[in-house]
Structures are given as structure tokens and as C-alpha cells.
Design an enzyme around this catalytic site. Structure first.
Site, PDB file in Angstrom:
ATOM      1  N   ARG A   1       0.479   7.882   6.062  1.00  0.00           N
ATOM      2  CA  ARG A   1      -0.425   7.074   6.894  1.00  0.00           C
ATOM      3  C   ARG A   1      -1.854   7.593   6.818  1.00  0.00           C
ATOM      4  O   ARG A   1      -2.811   6.818   6.805  1.00  0.00           O
ATOM      5  CB  ARG A   1       0.067   7.078   8.339  1.00  0.00           C
ATOM      6  CG  ARG A   1      -0.818   6.328   9.307  1.00  0.00           C
ATOM      7  CD  ARG A   1      -0.878   4.851   9.029  1.00  0.00           C
ATOM      8  NE  ARG A   1       0.318   4.149   9.438  1.00  0.00           N
ATOM      9  CZ  ARG A   1       0.396   2.822   9.551  1.00  0.00           C
ATOM     10  NH1 ARG A   1      -0.658   2.067   9.286  1.00  0.00           N
ATOM     11  NH2 ARG A   1       1.529   2.246   9.910  1.00  0.00           N
TER      12      ARG A   1
ATOM     13  N   HIS B   1      -3.264   6.427   3.577  1.00  0.00           N
ATOM     14  CA  HIS B   1      -3.572   4.998   3.685  1.00  0.00           C
ATOM     15  C   HIS B   1      -4.880   4.778   4.437  1.00  0.00           C
ATOM     16  O   HIS B   1      -5.686   3.915   4.074  1.00  0.00           O
ATOM     17  CB  HIS B   1      -2.422   4.284   4.385  1.00  0.00           C
ATOM     18  CG  HIS B   1      -2.647   2.819   4.571  1.00  0.00           C
ATOM     19  ND1 HIS B   1      -3.012   2.271   5.779  1.00  0.00           N
ATOM     20  CD2 HIS B   1      -2.570   1.779   3.690  1.00  0.00           C
ATOM     21  CE1 HIS B   1      -3.141   0.953   5.637  1.00  0.00           C
ATOM     22  NE2 HIS B   1      -2.876   0.630   4.392  1.00  0.00           N
TER      23      HIS B   1
ATOM     24  N   SER C   1       0.836  -1.206   0.000  1.00  0.00           N
ATOM     25  CA  SER C   1       0.000   0.000   0.000  1.00  0.00           C
ATOM     26  C   SER C   1       0.866   1.250   0.000  1.00  0.00           C
ATOM     27  O   SER C   1       0.631   2.200  -0.764  1.00  0.00           O
ATOM     28  CB  SER C   1      -0.914   0.000   1.228  1.00  0.00           C
ATOM     29  OG  SER C   1      -1.816  -1.081   1.197  1.00  0.00           O
TER      30      SER C   1
END
Length: 207
Positions: A33, A36, A10
Site C-alpha cells: 500500500r 502504491h 496496480s
């Protein structure tokens, strides 16, 4: 693929789709992050850091500075093992009975009154707002009157009323701020940002 492999893939895809980006070594792991957690590559345009805010947040967490959240949904998303490893207390006053009484008496939101209580009870801390713009506005008011000096403000309330304005007010305070400009935000995004900062606090900033 196992969990670690999925996460690594990812991150690889995110890197490939957004590179180049304007973030430094302390900022990019946090933004990555958040992307994501939300699936939103547009955050590359929307995330704003005041100068040195990411590094300041990492230092604060490494020193065991407490965290205050505006709602339980943010609090439950924060990585507990990291909090325990760093000796960090986590506080959220939204469900406090006294806060409810004060909000009713003042005709004010619980979020505003909960943040006022946090300022009084916890003081200088890492403040994470992932839901309520009135919580962020209360924190801004506390900073302006000299009642609190946050080590970091994670400014990510979501919605339509006073949301974008509250973030711009926070960014103008002269304290370390990580914000998502505009209407975007939310508990998951705020918790993801905190978890990335906690990871950096435990493992060190990239060189």
C-alpha cells in the site's frame, strides 16, 4: 476500469515487479500500500519492521487503541470509516494553543511540544509520525524515560535534518516500529501504512 479494478491491477503490477520480497503476510500488505501511494518500488529496500511490529499494530487497532499523528496532513489521510468501525480515536495536538505557548516559551518546535502533550494526554497509543523528526525524537525520549510505551510507532518523517537518525533511534527502542529508513517518508506514506493496518484489523491477517 472502475476504481476497484484499477487498484487490483496496480497491486498486480507491484507484485510482479518486486517479487520475491522479504516481508511476511502481515507486513507485505502494508508495504504494498505504501508503494502504491508513493509510486516508489525502492521502498522494498527501505521499509523496516521491528520483529512482529505489523502484527502488533493490527492487534492494537483491533482492540480500539487510539492513534496519535504528528501533523494534520497525516490525520486527514486516515480512513475515517475504519476508525469508526473499530471505535478508534484520532488525536493530533500540533494546532493546540497550549502547545504553541509552550513551544515559544521553551524555544522548541511545535512538533516536539505537541508530542509531549500527546504522551501526557493519550499515553500508550499507535503513534504515527509522517512529517517532523522532532516529533519522533520527542516520542523516543518519552519511551526512554518510561513515560509511554507505544503499541506501534510508524516512523516516517521526511527531510534532511535528523530524519534518518530519528528513525534509527526509534528502531532501537525495543517497541514495535515500522519505519522507512533514510530520508524518505511523508504524510501520504504514513497514512497509507495506517490505512493498510486498519484494513487488516477489520478483515484479519492473510493466512
Amino acid at each position: 476500469m472502475g476504481p476497484d479494478e484499477i487498484l487490483a491491477e496496480s497491486f498486480r503490477l507491484i507484485e510482479a515487479e518486486v517479487s520475491p520480497h522479504p516481508f511476511d503476510a502481515a507486513e507485505w500488505p502494508v508495504v504494498r500500500r505504501m508503494i502504491h501511494a508513493s509510486g516508489d518500488l525502492g521502498l522494498v529496500r527501505d521499509v523496516a519492521f521491528s520483529a512482529g511490529a505489523a502484527a502488533a499494530g493490527v492487534r492494537a487497532l483491533r482492540e480500539g487503541t487510539p492513534i496519535v499523528t504528528d501533523v494534520r496532513m497525516v490525520a486527514v489521510g486516515v480512513h475515517r470509516p475504519s476508525l469508526e468501525a473499530l471505535g478508534i480515536g484520532l488525536h493530533c495536538f500540533i494546532d493546540d494553543a497550549e502547545v504553541g505557548r509552550l513551544a515559544e516559551a521553551a524555544g522548541q518546535t511545535r512538533s516536539w511540544c505537541a508530542m509531549e502533550k500527546a504522551i501526557s494526554a493519550v499515553g500508550d497509543a499507535v503513534y504515527v509520525i509522517g512529517n517532523a523528526p522532532t516529533a519522533l525524537l520527542a516520542l523516543c525520549a518519552g519511551v526512554r524515560r518510561g513515560a509511554v510505551r507505544p503499541r506501534l510507532v510508524v516512523a516516517m518523517p521526511v527531510g534532511f535534518v535528523a530524519v534518518a537518525e530519528s528513525k534509527e533511534e526509534a528502531l532501537a527502542l525495543g517497541v514495535p516500529v515500522l519505519a522507512v529508513r533514510g530520508r524518505k517518508g511523508g504524510s501520504a506514506m504514513a497514512a497509507a501504512a495506517v490505512n493498510a493496518l486498519l484494513r487488516l484489523a477489520r478483515e484479519g491477517l492473510p493466512r
